[in-house]
Motif scaffolding. Structure first.
Motif, PDB file in Angstrom:
ATOM      1  N   MET A 109       0.664  -1.126   0.179  1.00 16.03           N
ATOM      2  CA  MET A 109       0.040  -0.053  -0.056  1.00 16.03           C
ATOM      3  C   MET A 109       0.837   1.020   0.098  1.00 16.03           C
ATOM      4  N   LEU A 110       0.310   2.425  -0.555  1.00 17.62           N
ATOM      5  CA  LEU A 110       1.112   3.613  -0.670  1.00 17.62           C
ATOM      6  C   LEU A 110       0.558   4.599   0.436  1.00 17.62           C
ATOM      7  N   PRO A 111       1.355   5.620   0.656  1.00 17.61           N
ATOM      8  CA  PRO A 111       0.862   6.693   1.674  1.00 17.61           C
ATOM      9  C   PRO A 111      -0.528   7.189   1.341  1.00 17.61           C
ATOM     10  N   THR A 112      -1.032   7.067   0.151  1.00 16.22           N
ATOM     11  CA  THR A 112      -2.152   7.622  -0.179  1.00 16.22           C
ATOM     12  C   THR A 112      -3.359   6.794   0.269  1.00 16.22           C
ATOM     13  N   ASP A 113      -2.978   5.739   0.886  1.00 14.44           N
ATOM     14  CA  ASP A 113      -4.048   4.530   1.485  1.00 14.44           C
ATOM     15  C   ASP A 113      -4.344   4.993   2.702  1.00 14.44           C
ATOM     16  N   VAL A 114      -3.636   6.089   3.398  1.00 16.58           N
ATOM     17  CA  VAL A 114      -3.821   6.059   4.959  1.00 16.58           C
ATOM     18  C   VAL A 114      -4.465   7.449   5.147  1.00 16.58           C
ATOM     19  N   ALA A 115      -5.486   7.449   6.040  1.00  9.53           N
ATOM     20  CA  ALA A 115      -6.122   8.526   6.610  1.00  9.53           C
ATOM     21  C   ALA A 115      -5.583   8.626   8.051  1.00  9.53           C
ATOM     22  N   LEU A 116      -5.204   9.849   8.356  1.00 12.12           N
ATOM     23  CA  LEU A 116      -4.840  10.349   9.792  1.00 12.12           C
ATOM     24  C   LEU A 116      -6.283  11.039  10.502  1.00 12.12           C
ATOM     25  N   ILE A 117      -6.510  10.444  11.494  1.00 11.38           N
ATOM     26  CA  ILE A 117      -7.508  10.985  12.289  1.00 11.38           C
ATOM     27  C   ILE A 117      -7.032  11.632  13.528  1.00 11.38           C
ATOM     28  N   ILE A 118      -7.515  13.060  13.975  1.00 16.45           N
ATOM     29  CA  ILE A 118      -6.822  13.649  15.024  1.00 16.45           C
ATOM     30  C   ILE A 118      -8.072  14.101  15.785  1.00 16.45           C
ATOM     31  N   PRO A 119      -8.624  13.481  16.713  1.00 14.24           N
ATOM     32  CA  PRO A 119      -9.565  14.137  17.843  1.00 14.24           C
ATOM     33  C   PRO A 119      -8.969  15.157  18.544  1.00 14.24           C
TER      34      PRO A 119
ATOM     35  N   ALA B  21     -15.214   7.830  16.010  1.00 12.37           N
ATOM     36  CA  ALA B  21     -16.199   7.299  15.342  1.00 12.37           C
ATOM     37  C   ALA B  21     -16.271   8.126  13.923  1.00 12.37           C
ATOM     38  N   ALA B  22     -16.577   9.681  14.354  1.00  8.94           N
ATOM     39  CA  ALA B  22     -16.851  10.590  13.351  1.00  8.94           C
ATOM     40  C   ALA B  22     -15.637  10.620  12.377  1.00  8.94           C
ATOM     41  N   GLY B  23     -14.677  10.495  12.652  1.00  5.67           N
ATOM     42  CA  GLY B  23     -13.353  10.769  11.637  1.00  5.67           C
ATOM     43  C   GLY B  23     -13.392   9.414  10.964  1.00  5.67           C
ATOM     44  N   VAL B  24     -13.746   8.505  11.538  1.00  7.22           N
ATOM     45  CA  VAL B  24     -13.790   7.020  10.655  1.00  7.22           C
ATOM     46  C   VAL B  24     -14.871   7.328   9.681  1.00  7.22           C
ATOM     47  N   ALA B  25     -15.911   7.842   9.997  1.00 10.52           N
ATOM     48  CA  ALA B  25     -17.011   7.912   9.264  1.00 10.52           C
ATOM     49  C   ALA B  25     -16.852   8.997   7.847  1.00 10.52           C
ATOM     50  N   ALA B  26     -16.009   9.683   8.180  1.00 10.66           N
ATOM     51  CA  ALA B  26     -15.635  10.786   7.289  1.00 10.66           C
ATOM     52  C   ALA B  26     -14.608  10.498   6.103  1.00 10.66           C
ATOM     53  N   THR B  27     -14.012   9.381   6.333  1.00  7.53           N
ATOM     54  CA  THR B  27     -12.994   9.078   5.437  1.00  7.53           C
ATOM     55  C   THR B  27     -13.130   7.571   4.847  1.00  7.53           C
ATOM     56  N   SER B  28     -12.790   7.134   3.713  1.00  6.38           N
ATOM     57  CA  SER B  28     -13.088   5.632   3.229  1.00  6.38           C
ATOM     58  C   SER B  28     -11.509   5.061   3.052  1.00  6.38           C
ATOM     59  N   ALA B  29     -10.476   5.661   3.464  1.00  2.59           N
ATOM     60  CA  ALA B  29      -9.252   5.160   3.307  1.00  2.59           C
ATOM     61  C   ALA B  29      -9.069   3.701   3.679  1.00  2.59           C
ATOM     62  N   PRO B  30      -8.274   2.665   3.004  1.00  2.00           N
ATOM     63  CA  PRO B  30      -8.139   1.353   3.854  1.00  2.00           C
ATOM     64  C   PRO B  30      -7.451   1.147   4.869  1.00  2.00           C
ATOM     65  N   LEU B  31      -6.566   2.179   5.397  1.00  2.00           N
ATOM     66  CA  LEU B  31      -5.706   2.001   6.585  1.00  2.00           C
ATOM     67  C   LEU B  31      -6.303   3.437   7.258  1.00  2.00           C
ATOM     68  N   VAL B  32      -6.534   3.461   8.550  1.00  2.00           N
ATOM     69  CA  VAL B  32      -6.671   4.515   9.378  1.00  2.00           C
ATOM     70  C   VAL B  32      -5.822   4.568  10.598  1.00  2.00           C
ATOM     71  N   ALA B  33      -5.281   5.751  10.840  1.00  2.00           N
ATOM     72  CA  ALA B  33      -4.447   5.955  11.892  1.00  2.00           C
ATOM     73  C   ALA B  33      -5.020   7.261  12.864  1.00  2.00           C
ATOM     74  N   PHE B  34      -4.807   7.057  14.225  1.00  2.00           N
ATOM     75  CA  PHE B  34      -5.172   7.948  15.127  1.00  2.00           C
ATOM     76  C   PHE B  34      -3.980   8.545  15.704  1.00  2.00           C
ATOM     77  N   MET B  35      -4.129   9.881  16.241  1.00  6.14           N
ATOM     78  CA  MET B  35      -3.116  10.515  16.900  1.00  6.14           C
ATOM     79  C   MET B  35      -3.632  11.606  17.705  1.00  6.14           C
ATOM     80  N   ASP B  36      -3.191  11.847  18.939  1.00  6.18           N
ATOM     81  CA  ASP B  36      -3.905  13.055  19.873  1.00  6.18           C
ATOM     82  C   ASP B  36      -3.307  14.343  19.046  1.00  6.18           C
TER      83      ASP B  36
END
Length: 230
Positions: free
Chosen positions: A4-14, A72-87
């Motif tokens: 997978m490429l970096p474009t497959d990743v969504a970074l979600i920041i609450p 959960a709101a961040g996940v619902a807002a993106t369709s990327a196959p890889l999801v990362a979370f960071m404070d």
């Protein structure tokens, strides 16, 4: 498996009232390392949303207070196959995102948790009461589920396919623990990697910065342990 490429990743920041932190934090993210950066404004009373937009992030509003609600709101807002979370408080290094997602891209893991205990923890970055509470819960998860973890680290990356299968229900600070328990129960491949941890940019943590906050969070986590350990 196709890498997978970096474009497959969504970074979600609450983020809750992180106007002073979010811009400098986003500026540290290496260009091209995420297809999308989603900052979830969790009912801030300052200009967190404006600062995030000016820094180039997509902003999602989630007025219901709660870490799980924001995630959960961040996940619902993106369709990327890889999801990362960071404070959003600047305590983690965005430059370490590629290290966390690499095992997912390479087919070695389904969930990667960043460990502050294994990484470089700067002096004053985590109060003793928070560190002890975190280590205690992690030890329970190791013994009960055989999870290879030393930390409940909120800086983590997961395959969307697995995340959807977990059917996350927790909407408070129990979200990370629910994810670990359910991942273990479905025999997902969980990996832990060291990450750097530094004092947050905006002062003390809203939860771990005071013993009362830590006690409340720990109590909630024990409720999650009881609920999903059936």
């Amino acid at each position: 498996m196709r890498p997978m490429l970096p474009t497959d990743v969504a970074l979600i920041i609450p983020a809750l009232n992180e106007a002073a932190c979010i811009g400098p934090l986003l500026a540290e993210l290496p260009p091209g390392e995420a297809a999308e950066v989603v900052v979830v404004d969790n009912g801030s009373t300052d200009d967190t949303a404006g600062e995030a937009r000016r820094a180039g992030a997509r902003v999602v509003q989630e007025p219901r207070r709660g870490y799980g609600y924001a995630c959960a709101a961040g996940v619902a807002a993106t369709s990327a196959p890889l999801v990362a979370f960071m404070d959003g408080d600047g305590s983690f290094l965005p430059a370490e995102l590629p290290r966390l997602v690499a095992p997912l891209r390479q087919g070695q893991a389904d969930l990667v948790v960043g460990s502050r205990m294994l990484g470089g923890m700067a002096p004053g970055s985590m109060p003793l009461h928070q560190r002890l509470g975190n280590q205690f819960i992690a030890s329970i998860l190791r013994r009960r589920y055989g999870l290879p973890i030393t930390d409940l680290g909120p800086f983590r990356a997961i395959r969307r396919q697995l995340l959807e299968h977990l059917d996350m229900q927790e909407r408070t600070y129990g979200w990370p623990v629910e994810m670990l328990i359910k991942a273990a129960q479905c025999q997902a491949r969980v990996m832990e990697l060291p990450v750097t941890y530094r004092p947050r940019l905006g002062g003390h943590s809203k939860v771990g910065g005071h013993p009362i906050g830590t006690v409340r969070a720990t109590y909630r986590i024990f409720q999650v342990l009881a609920r999903y350990s059936q």
